[in-house]
Scaffold this motif. Structure first.
Motif, short mmCIF file in Angstrom:
data_model
loop_
_atom_site.label_atom_id
_atom_site.label_comp_id
_atom_site.label_asym_id
_atom_site.label_seq_id
_atom_site.Cartn_x
_atom_site.Cartn_y
_atom_site.Cartn_z
N ALA A 54 0.83 -1.32 0.25
CA ALA A 54 -0.50 -0.10 -0.53
C ALA A 54 1.06 0.81 -0.56
O ALA A 54 0.68 2.40 -0.40
CB ALA A 54 -1.06 0.18 0.97
N LEU A 55 1.86 1.18 0.58
CA LEU A 55 3.29 2.26 0.81
C LEU A 55 3.79 2.41 -0.45
O LEU A 55 3.84 3.55 -1.09
CB LEU A 55 4.24 2.06 2.18
CG LEU A 55 4.92 3.12 2.26
CD1 LEU A 55 3.45 4.77 3.50
CD2 LEU A 55 5.77 3.21 3.34
N LEU A 56 3.47 1.47 -1.47
CA LEU A 56 4.21 1.51 -2.51
C LEU A 56 3.46 2.02 -3.37
O LEU A 56 4.00 2.59 -4.08
CB LEU A 56 5.13 0.51 -3.14
CG LEU A 56 6.37 -0.39 -1.98
CD1 LEU A 56 6.21 -1.52 -2.81
CD2 LEU A 56 7.69 0.76 -2.50
N GLU A 57 2.65 1.56 -3.48
CA GLU A 57 1.45 2.25 -4.25
C GLU A 57 1.00 3.63 -4.14
O GLU A 57 0.98 4.45 -4.88
CB GLU A 57 -0.05 1.26 -3.98
CG GLU A 57 -1.30 1.80 -5.81
CD GLU A 57 -0.77 1.57 -6.49
OE1 GLU A 57 -1.75 2.10 -7.34
OE2 GLU A 57 -0.15 0.99 -6.50
N ASP A 58 1.40 4.62 -2.95
CA ASP A 58 0.68 5.26 -2.77
C ASP A 58 1.79 6.62 -2.92
O ASP A 58 2.12 7.86 -3.51
CB ASP A 58 1.00 6.12 -0.84
CG ASP A 58 -0.50 5.65 0.00
OD1 ASP A 58 -1.33 5.03 -1.14
OD2 ASP A 58 -0.05 5.13 1.28
N MET A 59 3.12 6.39 -3.10
CA MET A 59 4.88 6.83 -3.29
C MET A 59 4.27 6.62 -4.73
O MET A 59 4.05 7.99 -4.88
CB MET A 59 5.65 5.93 -3.30
CG MET A 59 7.04 6.45 -3.77
SD MET A 59 8.38 4.73 -3.18
CE MET A 59 9.75 5.27 -5.25
N LYS A 60 3.73 6.06 -5.82
CA LYS A 60 3.20 5.81 -7.13
C LYS A 60 2.98 6.81 -7.37
O LYS A 60 2.43 7.63 -7.84
CB LYS A 60 3.08 4.15 -7.84
CG LYS A 60 2.48 4.51 -9.08
CD LYS A 60 2.90 3.46 -10.11
CE LYS A 60 0.96 2.43 -9.55
NZ LYS A 60 0.17 1.39 -10.67
N LYS A 61 1.88 6.56 -6.58
CA LYS A 61 0.75 8.02 -6.61
C LYS A 61 0.65 9.46 -6.28
O LYS A 61 0.01 10.82 -7.43
CB LYS A 61 -0.94 7.51 -5.84
CG LYS A 61 -1.38 6.99 -5.89
CD LYS A 61 -2.87 6.27 -5.14
CE LYS A 61 -3.42 4.82 -5.08
NZ LYS A 61 -4.67 4.80 -4.52
N GLU A 62 2.11 9.47 -5.82
CA GLU A 62 2.75 11.29 -5.82
C GLU A 62 3.25 11.63 -7.05
O GLU A 62 3.31 12.06 -7.42
CB GLU A 62 3.73 11.07 -4.38
CG GLU A 62 2.74 10.63 -3.12
CD GLU A 62 3.68 11.51 -2.30
OE1 GLU A 62 5.34 11.49 -2.18
OE2 GLU A 62 3.63 11.03 -0.18
N PHE A 63 3.68 10.39 -7.45
CA PHE A 63 5.23 10.41 -9.12
C PHE A 63 3.45 11.38 -10.35
O PHE A 63 4.21 11.69 -10.29
CB PHE A 63 5.54 9.16 -9.12
CG PHE A 63 6.94 9.70 -8.39
CD1 PHE A 63 7.57 10.36 -9.34
CD2 PHE A 63 7.26 8.93 -7.13
CE1 PHE A 63 9.30 10.36 -8.55
CE2 PHE A 63 7.96 8.44 -6.73
CZ PHE A 63 9.84 9.84 -7.24
N LEU A 64 2.71 9.92 -9.84
CA LEU A 64 1.54 10.53 -10.80
C LEU A 64 1.23 11.98 -10.35
O LEU A 64 0.83 12.41 -12.03
CB LEU A 64 0.65 9.18 -11.11
CG LEU A 64 1.21 8.11 -11.28
CD1 LEU A 64 0.04 6.88 -10.90
CD2 LEU A 64 1.62 8.26 -12.91
N THR A 65 0.63 12.18 -9.69
CA THR A 65 0.15 13.17 -9.07
C THR A 65 0.85 14.93 -9.54
O THR A 65 0.55 15.55 -10.65
CB THR A 65 0.05 13.45 -7.91
OG1 THR A 65 -1.35 12.59 -7.85
CG2 THR A 65 -0.70 14.71 -7.67
N LYS A 66 2.25 14.72 -9.06
CA LYS A 66 2.98 15.05 -9.61
C LYS A 66 3.27 15.34 -11.06
O LYS A 66 3.19 16.47 -12.08
CB LYS A 66 4.54 15.43 -8.50
CG LYS A 66 4.35 15.42 -7.78
CD LYS A 66 6.26 14.80 -6.35
CE LYS A 66 6.16 15.10 -5.35
NZ LYS A 66 7.57 15.20 -4.68
N GLY A 67 3.72 14.65 -11.88
CA GLY A 67 3.69 14.03 -13.43
C GLY A 67 2.43 15.41 -13.63
O GLY A 67 2.47 15.55 -14.53
N LYS A 68 1.36 15.13 -13.32
CA LYS A 68 0.71 15.43 -14.12
C LYS A 68 0.15 16.81 -13.23
O LYS A 68 -0.20 17.65 -14.37
CB LYS A 68 -1.02 14.96 -12.94
CG LYS A 68 -1.21 13.45 -14.05
CD LYS A 68 -2.62 12.64 -13.52
CE LYS A 68 -2.67 11.50 -13.34
NZ LYS A 68 -3.85 10.51 -12.98
N THR A 69 0.20 17.38 -12.40
CA THR A 69 0.48 18.73 -12.26
C THR A 69 1.15 20.19 -12.98
O THR A 69 1.46 20.81 -13.75
CB THR A 69 0.90 19.41 -11.18
OG1 THR A 69 0.29 18.60 -9.95
CG2 THR A 69 1.07 20.98 -10.39
#
Length: 387
Positions: A119-134
C-alpha cells in the motif's frame, strides 16, 4: 525392623514423587498462562511490549524452544513494523530512495506488514503520478518526464507511469496553436475629420470619417485620451496572457477614419476587432457599461452578428462583474462604420459615461481602470474558450 524401614522409605519416595509431579504440573500451567498473555500482546500488534515480555519470561525458562521461537517472532515483527514507520516518515519527506531502503526491512513473516508495504509503494507511485499530472498541466514537459524517469529508476517500469509518459510526450510534441490576434482600436483622435465616408461596403449613406469624441464633465479629460490610455493597458495585459496584439493608433496625432481602422484589422488578419470608447449623453444621470454589435438585420455584416453579440455580451458581463457598474447591456446597432467594415467579429466597448460626474471621476482612477481592463481580458479569454 528392617522390613518396616524399607516400607517407610518406599512410602516416602512415593509421596515425594507425587509431590514433585504436582509441582511440575502446576509450573507448566503457569508457564502456559504466561505464554497466552504474550500471545495477546502479539495479536494486539504490541510487538515492542511482546519482546520485553518474552525476554523476561525467557530468563526463567531458557530451556523452552517454544518460548525462544515466540521471542524471535516478536523481534522479527517489531523490526518489520519499525521499518514501515521509517518508510512512512521518509515518504512524507519525499525521500523516496530511503523509503525503498526502509521497506527492505519488512519481513515476509509479517503478513500484514507485507500488505502495508504494498500500500505504501502504491501511495508513492500515486505521488509521482500526481506530480507528473500537475507538471503536465503547467506544460513543464521536460520536468515531468524527468520525474517519471526517476520513478522508473527507483521502481522499474510501471503501466500507469508509462501511460502518463506517453501522454506527456504527445502534449510536448503537439504543434502549437497559432496565437489569437486582437486588434485594439482606441476610439477617436485629437482632430476630427468631417469628410464623409460610406457607412458600409456599397452604402450610399455616409458619415464623418472620424470625430474627437466627448470630454469628461468633472475631469476635463478628452475621450480620445482616455481611450488610448485604456487600450494601452489592455494591450499590456493581453500580451501577458499570450495573445498577439496590434494597435490601430498609438498616438493622438493621427488621421485614420473608422472605415480605415476596420480595414487595418482585416489586413492584419485579426481574430477579433475591439474598439474602446467612453460614452456621453445630454442626460447627466445616465451611467453604466455598454457594448455594441451589429444586428442580424445589418445590411453589411449580418453574418458576423451572432459571434459579435457573443463577444459583446461576454465583455459586458465581465466588466460589470469586475467593476460593479450599472449594466446597460450588449446592444445591436447598425450605424457604426467601424463595425460595418469589419470582416471579423467586432464590438465597441463604451466603458462608462463621461457626462456623469461620478462615473467620469471613476474612469480616471487607476484602480477602476484596472478593474475594467481585467473584465475585458476575462471576456476575451472566455470568448475563445467557448469557441
Amino acid at each position: 525392623m528392617k522390613r518396616k524401614q524399607r516400607i517407610f522409605l518406599m512410602v516416602l519416595l512415593l509421596s515425594l514423587s507425587v509431590l514433585f509431579t504436582g509441582c511440575k504440573s502446576s509450573s507448566r500451567e503457569a508457564f502456559n498462562t504466561k505464554m497466552k498473555e504474550g500471545e495477546v500482546l502479539l495479536q494486539a500488534e504490541k510487538y515492542g511490549e511482546a519482546v520485553e515480555y518474552f525476554e523476561a519470561l525467557y530468563k526463567e525458562n531458557s530451556d523452552s524452544i517454544t518460548l525462544m521461537e515466540k521471542l524471535e517472532y516478536a523481534i522479527t515483527l517489531e523490526a518489520s513494523r519499525n521499518a514501515l514507520k521509517k518508510a512512512e516518515a521518509y515518504l512524507e519527506e519525499e525521500n523516496y530512495q530511503e523509503v525503498l531502503k526502509s521497506l527492505e526491512g519488512v519481513h515476509q513473516e509479517d503478513e500484514k506488514g507485507v500488505l502495508l508495504k504494498e500500500a505504501l509503494l502504491e501511495d508513492m507511485k500515486k505521488e509521482f503520478l500526481t506530480k507528473g499530472k500537475t507538471l503536465l498541466e503547467k506544460e513543464a514537459f521536460d520536468e515531468a518526464l524527468a520525474l517519471l524517469k526517476e520513478y522508473e529508476r527507483l521502481r522499474g517500469e510501471d503501466s500507469d507511469i508509462l501511460v502518463l509518459h506517453e501522454t506527456i510526450l504527445e502534449e510536448k510534441n503537439k504543434p502549437e496553436e497559432p496565437k489569437k490576434l486582437i486588434v485594439l482600436n482606441a476610439g477617436h483622435q485629437k482632430v476630427q475629420d468631417k469628410n464623409q465616408e460610406p457607412l458600409g461596403p456599397g452604402s450610399s449613406e455616409t458619415k464623418n470619417r472620424v470625430t474627437s469624441g466627448t470630454r469628461g464633465v468633472a475631469t476635463g479629460i478628452y475621450e480620445y485620451e482616455l481611450n488610448l490610455l485604456m487600450a494601452e493597458k489592455l494591450e499590456k495585459r493581453l500580451l501577458e496572457e499570450g495573445f498577439l496584439v496590434k494597435m490601430v493608433r498609438t498616438s493622438h496625432e493621427v488621421s485614420i477614419s473608422n472605415k480605415e481602422r476596420a480595414e487595418l484589422a482585416n489586413a492584419w488578419g485579426a481574430d477579433l476587432y475591439i474598439s474602446i470608447h467612453a460614452n456621453g449623453s445630454e442626460n447627466s444621470k445616465k451611467r453604466g457599461i455598454l457594448t455594441i454589435y451589429p444586428s442580424q438585420d445589418n445590411p453589411f455584416v449580418s453574418h458576423l452578428s451572432v459571434e459579435s453579440q457573443r463577444l459583446s455580451e461576454l465583455l459586458h458581463d465581465a466588466m460589470v462583474e469586475k467593476t460593479g457598474a450599472n449594466p446597460v447591456g450588449a446592444v445591436p446597432m447598425d450605424h457604426m462604420a467601424s463595425l460595418n467594415w469589419s470582416k471579423v467579429p467586432a464590438t465597441i466597448i463604451e466603458m462608462g459615461y463621461m457626462s456623469n460626474r461620478e462615473e467620469d471621476v471613476l474612469l480616471s482612477e487607476e484602480a477602476y481602470q484596472t478593474k475594467l481592463v481585467e473584465g475585458m481580458v476575462e471576456g476575451i479569454k472566455a470568448y475563445f474558450s467557448l469557441e
